[in-house]
Design a protein around this motif. Sequence first.
Motif, PDB file in Angstrom:
ATOM      1  N   PHE A 100      81.123  57.603  65.259  1.00 26.63           N
ATOM      2  CA  PHE A 100      81.537  58.057  66.573  1.00 26.63           C
ATOM      3  C   PHE A 100      80.346  58.518  67.394  1.00 26.63           C
ATOM      4  O   PHE A 100      79.421  59.144  66.870  1.00 26.63           O
ATOM      5  CB  PHE A 100      82.517  59.231  66.439  1.00 26.63           C
ATOM      6  CG  PHE A 100      83.860  58.819  65.922  1.00 26.63           C
ATOM      7  CD1 PHE A 100      84.932  58.658  66.785  1.00 26.63           C
ATOM      8  CD2 PHE A 100      84.052  58.571  64.579  1.00 26.63           C
ATOM      9  CE1 PHE A 100      86.172  58.268  66.312  1.00 26.63           C
ATOM     10  CE2 PHE A 100      85.283  58.180  64.091  1.00 26.63           C
ATOM     11  CZ  PHE A 100      86.350  58.028  64.965  1.00 26.63           C
ATOM     12  N   LEU A 101      80.403  58.222  68.676  1.00 26.66           N
ATOM     13  CA  LEU A 101      79.498  58.823  69.635  1.00 26.66           C
ATOM     14  C   LEU A 101      80.027  60.238  69.851  1.00 26.66           C
ATOM     15  O   LEU A 101      81.209  60.430  70.157  1.00 26.66           O
ATOM     16  CB  LEU A 101      79.532  58.057  70.955  1.00 26.66           C
ATOM     17  CG  LEU A 101      78.920  58.748  72.171  1.00 26.66           C
ATOM     18  CD1 LEU A 101      77.442  59.016  71.966  1.00 26.66           C
ATOM     19  CD2 LEU A 101      79.155  57.914  73.420  1.00 26.66           C
ATOM     20  N   GLY A 121      81.926  67.445  73.675  1.00 27.49           N
ATOM     21  CA  GLY A 121      82.707  66.590  74.560  1.00 27.49           C
ATOM     22  C   GLY A 121      83.557  65.681  73.697  1.00 27.49           C
ATOM     23  O   GLY A 121      83.718  65.918  72.492  1.00 27.49           O
ATOM     24  N   PRO A 122      84.064  64.616  74.276  1.00 25.65           N
ATOM     25  CA  PRO A 122      84.895  63.708  73.493  1.00 25.65           C
ATOM     26  C   PRO A 122      84.086  62.977  72.423  1.00 25.65           C
ATOM     27  O   PRO A 122      82.867  62.841  72.523  1.00 25.65           O
ATOM     28  CB  PRO A 122      85.429  62.725  74.537  1.00 25.65           C
ATOM     29  CG  PRO A 122      84.474  62.805  75.673  1.00 25.65           C
ATOM     30  CD  PRO A 122      83.912  64.189  75.656  1.00 25.65           C
ATOM     31  N   ALA A 123      84.780  62.524  71.416  1.00 29.36           N
ATOM     32  CA  ALA A 123      84.184  61.687  70.367  1.00 29.36           C
ATOM     33  C   ALA A 123      84.799  60.304  70.514  1.00 29.36           C
ATOM     34  O   ALA A 123      86.021  60.166  70.536  1.00 29.36           O
ATOM     35  CB  ALA A 123      84.481  62.265  68.990  1.00 29.36           C
ATOM     36  N   LEU A 124      83.966  59.299  70.637  1.00 36.15           N
ATOM     37  CA  LEU A 124      84.435  57.932  70.860  1.00 36.15           C
ATOM     38  C   LEU A 124      83.963  57.035  69.728  1.00 36.15           C
ATOM     39  O   LEU A 124      82.771  56.964  69.442  1.00 36.15           O
ATOM     40  CB  LEU A 124      83.893  57.406  72.193  1.00 36.15           C
ATOM     41  CG  LEU A 124      84.227  58.279  73.415  1.00 36.15           C
ATOM     42  CD1 LEU A 124      83.425  57.838  74.616  1.00 36.15           C
ATOM     43  CD2 LEU A 124      85.718  58.231  73.702  1.00 36.15           C
ATOM     44  N   ARG A 125      84.917  56.340  69.088  1.00 39.26           N
ATOM     45  CA  ARG A 125      84.557  55.448  67.991  1.00 39.26           C
ATOM     46  C   ARG A 125      83.716  54.299  68.530  1.00 39.26           C
ATOM     47  O   ARG A 125      84.042  53.691  69.553  1.00 39.26           O
ATOM     48  CB  ARG A 125      85.795  54.890  67.279  1.00 39.26           C
ATOM     49  CG  ARG A 125      85.419  54.123  66.005  1.00 39.26           C
ATOM     50  CD  ARG A 125      86.636  53.591  65.268  1.00 39.26           C
ATOM     51  NE  ARG A 125      87.326  52.547  65.987  1.00 39.26           N
ATOM     52  CZ  ARG A 125      86.902  51.270  66.075  1.00 39.26           C
ATOM     53  NH1 ARG A 125      85.784  50.898  65.491  1.00 39.26           N
ATOM     54  NH2 ARG A 125      87.600  50.381  66.750  1.00 39.26           N
ATOM     55  N   LEU A 126      82.644  54.021  67.812  1.00 40.81           N
ATOM     56  CA  LEU A 126      81.778  52.901  68.176  1.00 40.81           C
ATOM     57  C   LEU A 126      82.324  51.607  67.595  1.00 40.81           C
ATOM     58  O   LEU A 126      82.828  51.600  66.466  1.00 40.81           O
ATOM     59  CB  LEU A 126      80.366  53.128  67.641  1.00 40.81           C
ATOM     60  CG  LEU A 126      79.604  54.312  68.224  1.00 40.81           C
ATOM     61  CD1 LEU A 126      78.289  54.497  67.483  1.00 40.81           C
ATOM     62  CD2 LEU A 126      79.366  54.116  69.711  1.00 40.81           C
ATOM     63  N   PRO A 127      82.212  50.515  68.319  1.00 43.19           N
ATOM     64  CA  PRO A 127      82.553  49.218  67.733  1.00 43.19           C
ATOM     65  C   PRO A 127      81.690  48.984  66.491  1.00 43.19           C
ATOM     66  O   PRO A 127      80.526  49.412  66.443  1.00 43.19           O
ATOM     67  CB  PRO A 127      82.197  48.221  68.843  1.00 43.19           C
ATOM     68  CG  PRO A 127      82.267  49.025  70.107  1.00 43.19           C
ATOM     69  CD  PRO A 127      81.804  50.407  69.716  1.00 43.19           C
ATOM     70  N   ASP A 128      82.253  48.328  65.503  1.00 47.72           N
ATOM     71  CA  ASP A 128      81.547  48.143  64.235  1.00 47.72           C
ATOM     72  C   ASP A 128      80.175  47.503  64.414  1.00 47.72           C
ATOM     73  O   ASP A 128      79.207  47.929  63.776  1.00 47.72           O
ATOM     74  CB  ASP A 128      82.396  47.296  63.276  1.00 47.72           C
ATOM     75  CG  ASP A 128      83.651  48.029  62.822  1.00 47.72           C
ATOM     76  OD1 ASP A 128      83.702  49.276  62.934  1.00 47.72           O
ATOM     77  OD2 ASP A 128      84.587  47.346  62.360  1.00 47.72           O
ATOM     78  N   ALA A 129      80.076  46.493  65.277  1.00 50.74           N
ATOM     79  CA  ALA A 129      78.787  45.808  65.468  1.00 50.74           C
ATOM     80  C   ALA A 129      77.733  46.760  66.037  1.00 50.74           C
ATOM     81  O   ALA A 129      76.553  46.693  65.669  1.00 50.74           O
ATOM     82  CB  ALA A 129      78.957  44.605  66.385  1.00 50.74           C
ATOM     83  N   VAL A 130      78.135  47.647  66.924  1.00 44.50           N
ATOM     84  CA  VAL A 130      77.211  48.632  67.490  1.00 44.50           C
ATOM     85  C   VAL A 130      76.834  49.650  66.415  1.00 44.50           C
ATOM     86  O   VAL A 130      75.660  49.990  66.244  1.00 44.50           O
ATOM     87  CB  VAL A 130      77.837  49.315  68.726  1.00 44.50           C
ATOM     88  CG1 VAL A 130      76.988  50.493  69.184  1.00 44.50           C
ATOM     89  CG2 VAL A 130      78.023  48.304  69.857  1.00 44.50           C
ATOM     90  N   ALA A 131      77.825  50.144  65.683  1.00 42.11           N
ATOM     91  CA  ALA A 131      77.576  51.138  64.631  1.00 42.11           C
ATOM     92  C   ALA A 131      76.620  50.593  63.579  1.00 42.11           C
ATOM     93  O   ALA A 131      75.735  51.319  63.107  1.00 42.11           O
ATOM     94  CB  ALA A 131      78.889  51.562  63.989  1.00 42.11           C
ATOM     95  N   PRO A 178      69.713  51.535  73.912  1.00 43.59           N
ATOM     96  CA  PRO A 178      69.253  50.147  73.942  1.00 43.59           C
ATOM     97  C   PRO A 178      70.227  49.172  73.262  1.00 43.59           C
ATOM     98  O   PRO A 178      70.361  48.032  73.695  1.00 43.59           O
ATOM     99  CB  PRO A 178      67.918  50.191  73.193  1.00 43.59           C
ATOM    100  CG  PRO A 178      67.431  51.590  73.379  1.00 43.59           C
ATOM    101  CD  PRO A 178      68.677  52.439  73.369  1.00 43.59           C
ATOM    102  N   VAL A 179      70.916  49.620  72.231  1.00 43.04           N
ATOM    103  CA  VAL A 179      71.921  48.760  71.584  1.00 43.04           C
ATOM    104  C   VAL A 179      73.037  48.453  72.571  1.00 43.04           C
ATOM    105  O   VAL A 179      73.491  47.307  72.690  1.00 43.04           O
ATOM    106  CB  VAL A 179      72.479  49.403  70.297  1.00 43.04           C
ATOM    107  CG1 VAL A 179      73.681  48.612  69.772  1.00 43.04           C
ATOM    108  CG2 VAL A 179      71.404  49.486  69.225  1.00 43.04           C
ATOM    109  N   GLY A 234      76.961  55.085  80.805  1.00 45.04           N
ATOM    110  CA  GLY A 234      76.847  55.499  79.416  1.00 45.04           C
ATOM    111  C   GLY A 234      77.770  54.719  78.503  1.00 45.04           C
ATOM    112  O   GLY A 234      78.624  53.941  78.938  1.00 45.04           O
ATOM    113  N   ALA A 235      77.582  54.940  77.211  1.00 41.64           N
ATOM    114  CA  ALA A 235      78.462  54.308  76.228  1.00 41.64           C
ATOM    115  C   ALA A 235      79.899  54.747  76.473  1.00 41.64           C
ATOM    116  O   ALA A 235      80.832  53.954  76.314  1.00 41.64           O
ATOM    117  CB  ALA A 235      78.019  54.674  74.811  1.00 41.64           C
TER     118      ALA A 235
END
Length: 171
Positions: free
Chosen positions: A84-85, A102-112, A123-124, A139-140
């Motif tokens: 998570f971000l 702040g909020p927690a946002l799950r990252l897409p698997d490819a980004v993670a 940069p990713v 932002g993300a």
Amino acid sequence: MFVGVGSTNPVKRSATKAAIGEMPGLSVDAVDVDSGVPEQPRGHAQTVEGAISRARRAYDAGEFDLGVGIEGGIAEFDGVDGRFLVMWAAVTDGDRVETASGPALRLPDAVAERVDAGEELGPVMDDAYGRESVATQEGAAGILTGNVVSRTDALETAVAGALGPFVTDAY
């Protein structure tokens, strides 16, 4: 009121100004400080440490009433799959330090996977979504919510939470 924000990123300054709100004589200044943590903080503890370090260093850099530090990182949560971000903010008046997230946002698997391999999230995100300078724009958070929540919005929530003990009687 004079507030120093421990970053030259315009999004962090805007989020701080929005969290404080309109007030006569308000000055929110960007202060170039080191976070004291890696460029891509990992875990809540390291991300919080970066926010606190930025707040203290910003406060110490000038004649400020408050120092604000904001740090984004990558973290996991027990019982939830994925990375998570996360966003943490710290506010100091020189004596005490208050923190909030702040909020927690799950990252897409490819980004993670790329971040896990050692790359920095900004940069990713630029590369994965064909953008430029995501970290100083939506932002993300903006990309991952279809711009329902911008990075400024997400960071404003964290700063408002850390600011709460200084501006309310709730504590």
